[in-house]
Motif scaffolding. Structure first.
Motif, PDB file in Angstrom:
ATOM      1  N   PRO A  33      -3.622  38.314  23.507  1.00  0.00           N
ATOM      2  CA  PRO A  33      -2.303  38.451  24.137  1.00  0.00           C
ATOM      3  C   PRO A  33      -1.993  37.322  25.108  1.00  0.00           C
ATOM      4  O   PRO A  33      -0.836  36.898  25.227  1.00  0.00           O
ATOM      5  CB  PRO A  33      -2.409  39.808  24.847  1.00  0.00           C
ATOM      6  N   THR A  34      -3.029  36.809  25.801  1.00  0.00           N
ATOM      7  CA  THR A  34      -2.820  35.690  26.719  1.00  0.00           C
ATOM      8  C   THR A  34      -2.384  34.441  25.967  1.00  0.00           C
ATOM      9  O   THR A  34      -1.487  33.719  26.399  1.00  0.00           O
ATOM     10  CB  THR A  34      -4.111  35.395  27.505  1.00  0.00           C
ATOM     11  N   ASP A  35      -3.030  34.187  24.813  1.00  0.00           N
ATOM     12  CA  ASP A  35      -2.641  33.030  23.994  1.00  0.00           C
ATOM     13  C   ASP A  35      -1.195  33.143  23.533  1.00  0.00           C
ATOM     14  O   ASP A  35      -0.443  32.160  23.569  1.00  0.00           O
ATOM     15  CB  ASP A  35      -3.559  32.917  22.769  1.00  0.00           C
ATOM     16  N   GLY A  37       3.354  30.938  23.151  1.00  0.00           N
ATOM     17  CA  GLY A  37       4.458  31.423  22.350  1.00  0.00           C
ATOM     18  C   GLY A  37       5.661  31.866  23.145  1.00  0.00           C
ATOM     19  O   GLY A  37       6.791  31.825  22.651  1.00  0.00           O
ATOM     20  N   ALA A  38       5.428  32.290  24.409  1.00  0.00           N
ATOM     21  CA  ALA A  38       6.526  32.810  25.234  1.00  0.00           C
ATOM     22  C   ALA A  38       6.794  31.959  26.468  1.00  0.00           C
ATOM     23  O   ALA A  38       7.954  31.743  26.840  1.00  0.00           O
ATOM     24  CB  ALA A  38       6.220  34.253  25.654  1.00  0.00           C
ATOM     25  N   LEU A  39       5.732  31.475  27.103  1.00  0.00           N
ATOM     26  CA  LEU A  39       5.891  30.721  28.350  1.00  0.00           C
ATOM     27  C   LEU A  39       6.778  29.482  28.204  1.00  0.00           C
ATOM     28  O   LEU A  39       7.576  29.198  29.115  1.00  0.00           O
ATOM     29  CB  LEU A  39       4.518  30.334  28.902  1.00  0.00           C
ATOM     30  N   PRO A  40       6.696  28.725  27.111  1.00  0.00           N
ATOM     31  CA  PRO A  40       7.589  27.559  26.990  1.00  0.00           C
ATOM     32  C   PRO A  40       9.066  27.946  27.067  1.00  0.00           C
ATOM     33  O   PRO A  40       9.860  27.265  27.715  1.00  0.00           O
ATOM     34  CB  PRO A  40       7.233  26.990  25.615  1.00  0.00           C
ATOM     35  N   TYR A  41       9.441  29.050  26.439  1.00  0.00           N
ATOM     36  CA  TYR A  41      10.838  29.487  26.466  1.00  0.00           C
ATOM     37  C   TYR A  41      11.224  30.020  27.848  1.00  0.00           C
ATOM     38  O   TYR A  41      12.368  29.853  28.279  1.00  0.00           O
ATOM     39  CB  TYR A  41      11.071  30.553  25.405  1.00  0.00           C
ATOM     40  N   ASP A  93      -7.489  15.077  17.513  1.00  0.00           N
ATOM     41  CA  ASP A  93      -6.261  14.494  16.966  1.00  0.00           C
ATOM     42  C   ASP A  93      -5.090  15.388  17.362  1.00  0.00           C
ATOM     43  O   ASP A  93      -4.763  16.352  16.661  1.00  0.00           O
ATOM     44  CB  ASP A  93      -6.358  14.377  15.446  1.00  0.00           C
ATOM     45  N   TYR A  94      -4.415  15.042  18.466  1.00  0.00           N
ATOM     46  CA  TYR A  94      -3.327  15.883  18.949  1.00  0.00           C
ATOM     47  C   TYR A  94      -2.104  15.825  18.039  1.00  0.00           C
ATOM     48  O   TYR A  94      -1.269  16.732  18.028  1.00  0.00           O
ATOM     49  CB  TYR A  94      -2.931  15.487  20.372  1.00  0.00           C
ATOM     50  N   ARG A  95      -2.001  14.763  17.229  1.00  0.00           N
ATOM     51  CA  ARG A  95      -0.841  14.651  16.330  1.00  0.00           C
ATOM     52  C   ARG A  95      -0.914  15.641  15.179  1.00  0.00           C
ATOM     53  O   ARG A  95       0.096  15.896  14.517  1.00  0.00           O
ATOM     54  CB  ARG A  95      -0.751  13.232  15.778  1.00  0.00           C
ATOM     55  N   GLY A  96      -2.084  16.232  14.964  1.00  0.00           N
ATOM     56  CA  GLY A  96      -2.228  17.230  13.910  1.00  0.00           C
ATOM     57  C   GLY A  96      -2.224  18.649  14.432  1.00  0.00           C
ATOM     58  O   GLY A  96      -2.364  19.593  13.647  1.00  0.00           O
ATOM     59  N   SER A  97      -2.070  18.807  15.747  1.00  0.00           N
ATOM     60  CA  SER A  97      -2.116  20.147  16.323  1.00  0.00           C
ATOM     61  C   SER A  97      -1.068  20.335  17.424  1.00  0.00           C
ATOM     62  O   SER A  97      -0.138  21.129  17.284  1.00  0.00           O
ATOM     63  CB  SER A  97      -3.519  20.429  16.872  1.00  0.00           C
ATOM     64  N   VAL A  98      -1.221  19.591  18.525  1.00  0.00           N
ATOM     65  CA  VAL A  98      -0.298  19.746  19.645  1.00  0.00           C
ATOM     66  C   VAL A  98       1.124  19.359  19.229  1.00  0.00           C
ATOM     67  O   VAL A  98       2.093  20.065  19.549  1.00  0.00           O
ATOM     68  CB  VAL A  98      -0.751  18.900  20.855  1.00  0.00           C
ATOM     69  N   SER A  99       1.259  18.258  18.517  1.00  0.00           N
ATOM     70  CA  SER A  99       2.590  17.799  18.103  1.00  0.00           C
ATOM     71  C   SER A  99       3.290  18.805  17.191  1.00  0.00           C
ATOM     72  O   SER A  99       4.461  19.144  17.418  1.00  0.00           O
ATOM     73  CB  SER A  99       2.488  16.428  17.423  1.00  0.00           C
ATOM     74  N   MET A 113      -2.063  25.425  19.598  1.00  0.00           N
ATOM     75  CA  MET A 113      -2.304  25.035  20.986  1.00  0.00           C
ATOM     76  C   MET A 113      -3.452  25.811  21.606  1.00  0.00           C
ATOM     77  O   MET A 113      -4.167  25.297  22.467  1.00  0.00           O
ATOM     78  CB  MET A 113      -1.020  25.240  21.803  1.00  0.00           C
ATOM     79  N   ALA A 114      -3.637  27.051  21.171  1.00  0.00           N
ATOM     80  CA  ALA A 114      -4.713  27.868  21.729  1.00  0.00           C
ATOM     81  C   ALA A 114      -6.079  27.272  21.422  1.00  0.00           C
ATOM     82  O   ALA A 114      -7.044  27.490  22.165  1.00  0.00           O
ATOM     83  CB  ALA A 114      -4.621  29.291  21.183  1.00  0.00           C
ATOM     84  N   ASP A 115      -6.171  26.494  20.352  1.00  0.00           N
ATOM     85  CA  ASP A 115      -7.446  25.893  19.939  1.00  0.00           C
ATOM     86  C   ASP A 115      -7.611  24.471  20.470  1.00  0.00           C
ATOM     87  O   ASP A 115      -8.596  23.815  20.170  1.00  0.00           O
ATOM     88  CB  ASP A 115      -7.522  25.891  18.409  1.00  0.00           C
ATOM     89  N   ALA A 116      -6.649  24.007  21.254  1.00  0.00           N
ATOM     90  CA  ALA A 116      -6.709  22.637  21.779  1.00  0.00           C
ATOM     91  C   ALA A 116      -7.733  22.548  22.923  1.00  0.00           C
ATOM     92  O   ALA A 116      -8.032  23.551  23.578  1.00  0.00           O
ATOM     93  CB  ALA A 116      -5.337  22.214  22.277  1.00  0.00           C
ATOM     94  N   PRO A 117      -8.276  21.351  23.188  1.00  0.00           N
ATOM     95  CA  PRO A 117      -9.190  21.180  24.323  1.00  0.00           C
ATOM     96  C   PRO A 117      -8.536  21.540  25.648  1.00  0.00           C
ATOM     97  O   PRO A 117      -7.309  21.522  25.786  1.00  0.00           O
ATOM     98  CB  PRO A 117      -9.537  19.683  24.264  1.00  0.00           C
ATOM     99  N   LEU A 118      -9.366  21.864  26.623  1.00  0.00           N
ATOM    100  CA  LEU A 118      -8.890  22.329  27.922  1.00  0.00           C
ATOM    101  C   LEU A 118      -7.949  21.325  28.583  1.00  0.00           C
ATOM    102  O   LEU A 118      -6.947  21.713  29.202  1.00  0.00           O
ATOM    103  CB  LEU A 118     -10.079  22.610  28.847  1.00  0.00           C
ATOM    104  N   ALA A 119      -8.237  20.033  28.475  1.00  0.00           N
ATOM    105  CA  ALA A 119      -7.406  19.017  29.130  1.00  0.00           C
ATOM    106  C   ALA A 119      -5.976  19.058  28.610  1.00  0.00           C
ATOM    107  O   ALA A 119      -5.020  18.940  29.388  1.00  0.00           O
ATOM    108  CB  ALA A 119      -8.007  17.627  28.911  1.00  0.00           C
ATOM    109  N   TYR A 120      -5.801  19.240  27.316  1.00  0.00           N
ATOM    110  CA  TYR A 120      -4.457  19.307  26.737  1.00  0.00           C
ATOM    111  C   TYR A 120      -3.735  20.581  27.158  1.00  0.00           C
ATOM    112  O   TYR A 120      -2.535  20.565  27.441  1.00  0.00           O
ATOM    113  CB  TYR A 120      -4.531  19.229  25.211  1.00  0.00           C
ATOM    114  N   ARG A 121      -4.458  21.698  27.200  1.00  0.00           N
ATOM    115  CA  ARG A 121      -3.839  22.958  27.609  1.00  0.00           C
ATOM    116  C   ARG A 121      -3.430  22.907  29.075  1.00  0.00           C
ATOM    117  O   ARG A 121      -2.354  23.393  29.453  1.00  0.00           O
ATOM    118  CB  ARG A 121      -4.792  24.113  27.347  1.00  0.00           C
ATOM    119  N   ALA A 122      -4.280  22.306  29.912  1.00  0.00           N
ATOM    120  CA  ALA A 122      -3.943  22.183  31.336  1.00  0.00           C
ATOM    121  C   ALA A 122      -2.699  21.323  31.522  1.00  0.00           C
ATOM    122  O   ALA A 122      -1.811  21.646  32.324  1.00  0.00           O
ATOM    123  CB  ALA A 122      -5.121  21.591  32.105  1.00  0.00           C
ATOM    124  N   HIS A 123      -2.623  20.230  30.784  1.00  0.00           N
ATOM    125  CA  HIS A 123      -1.453  19.345  30.885  1.00  0.00           C
ATOM    126  C   HIS A 123      -0.182  20.073  30.450  1.00  0.00           C
ATOM    127  O   HIS A 123       0.876  19.928  31.076  1.00  0.00           O
ATOM    128  CB  HIS A 123      -1.670  18.108  30.012  1.00  0.00           C
TER     129      HIS A 123
END
Length: 249
Positions: free
Chosen positions: A5-7, A12-16, A161-167, A183-193
């Motif tokens: 649920p946190t993910d 899924g909701a926080l950006p909006y 490779d953030y272009r295959g996931s974050v992007s 995004m939930a599977d991205a490294p901590l640095a990307y999630r923090a940013h």
């Protein structure tokens, strides 16, 4: 992966929610605080450091925004079709990303130093300004951290490779079909940013940053106004001076 649920909330909701605060806050400022919609310039108090720090910060920030647009919104297949291969893109992204990040961080550091060490400027600093500086610096630092880790190949972020996931996750937000698992599977640095970026978007309209929505682009297209100087009237009544409307004389 199985989403918690946190993910779902974070990706899924926080950006909006952040964008909603940006829109409602901007509308509120425009309707009820239009006279406060300003940079609250402190140039009269101190200009030497401002002349260096402000251009450095704004130019660097424009490059940062351009880099994010290219890296997050333009699919990899498009850059490949344009003749920019993965190696070339990687070198360009790291070189320009580090340069832009250092410029922006250096500019904001100089502006913060100016506000902290110049008495009149410090007295004109509000609580919202202080909050804005904290969030903005955090966004810049976490962004530079991901860039440096990617450049050095250190840790999970270095081989990522953030272009295959974050992007694709960012683009899915615009399609109103968020792929939170990317995004939930991205490294901590990307999630923090990303989380700090959401915070910056949310507080944006409640700080002096809102003046970015009223950049004086229309100034370039203002009609000329005719001014008649006393000297011209006395010496040659036919002489006239023209300038842009509102331009300093």
């Amino acid at each position: 992966m199985t989403l918690t649920p946190t993910d779902v909330f974070l990706w899924g909701a926080l950006p909006y929610l952040a964008v909603g605060l940006l829109i409602t806050g901007t509308v509120w400022r425009f309707r009820y605080d239009r006279f406060g919609w300003t940079t609250r310039s402190s140039e009269l108090y101190e200009s030497r450091l401002l002349r260096v720090g402000s251009p450095l910060f704004h130019c660097g920030l424009l490059l940062v925004v351009a880099g994010h647009v290219i890296g997050l919104l333009i699919p990899e297949s498009w850059t490949d079709a344009a003749g920019l291969g993965e190696d070339g893109y990687h070198i360009m992204a790291l070189t320009l990303g580090i340069a832009a990040g250092v410029m922006t961080l250096g500019g904001i550091a100089l502006l913060i130093w100016r506000r902290r060490t110049r008495g009149p400027v410090f007295l004109a600093t509000t609580r919202n300004d202080k909050l804005m500086y904290v969030v903005l610096v955090a966004a810049l630092v976490t962004g530079l951290l991901t860039t440096f880790l990617n450049a050095s190949g250190t840790g999970a972020a270095g081989d990522y490779d953030y272009r295959g996931s974050v992007s694709p996750w960012v683009r899915s937000l615009f399609l109103l079909a968020p792929e939170a698992d990317l995004m939930a599977d991205a490294p901590l640095a990307y999630r923090a940013h990303a989380l700090v970026a959401f915070a910056l978007i949310a507080v944006f309209p409640y700080t002096r940053l809102v003046h970015a929505f009223s950049a004086p682009v229309g100034y370039l297209f203002r009609p000329y106004m005719v001014y008649r100087s006393r000297a011209a009237t006395a010496g040659d009544p036919g002489r006239r001076a023209t300038t842009r409307a509102g331009a300093p004389r």
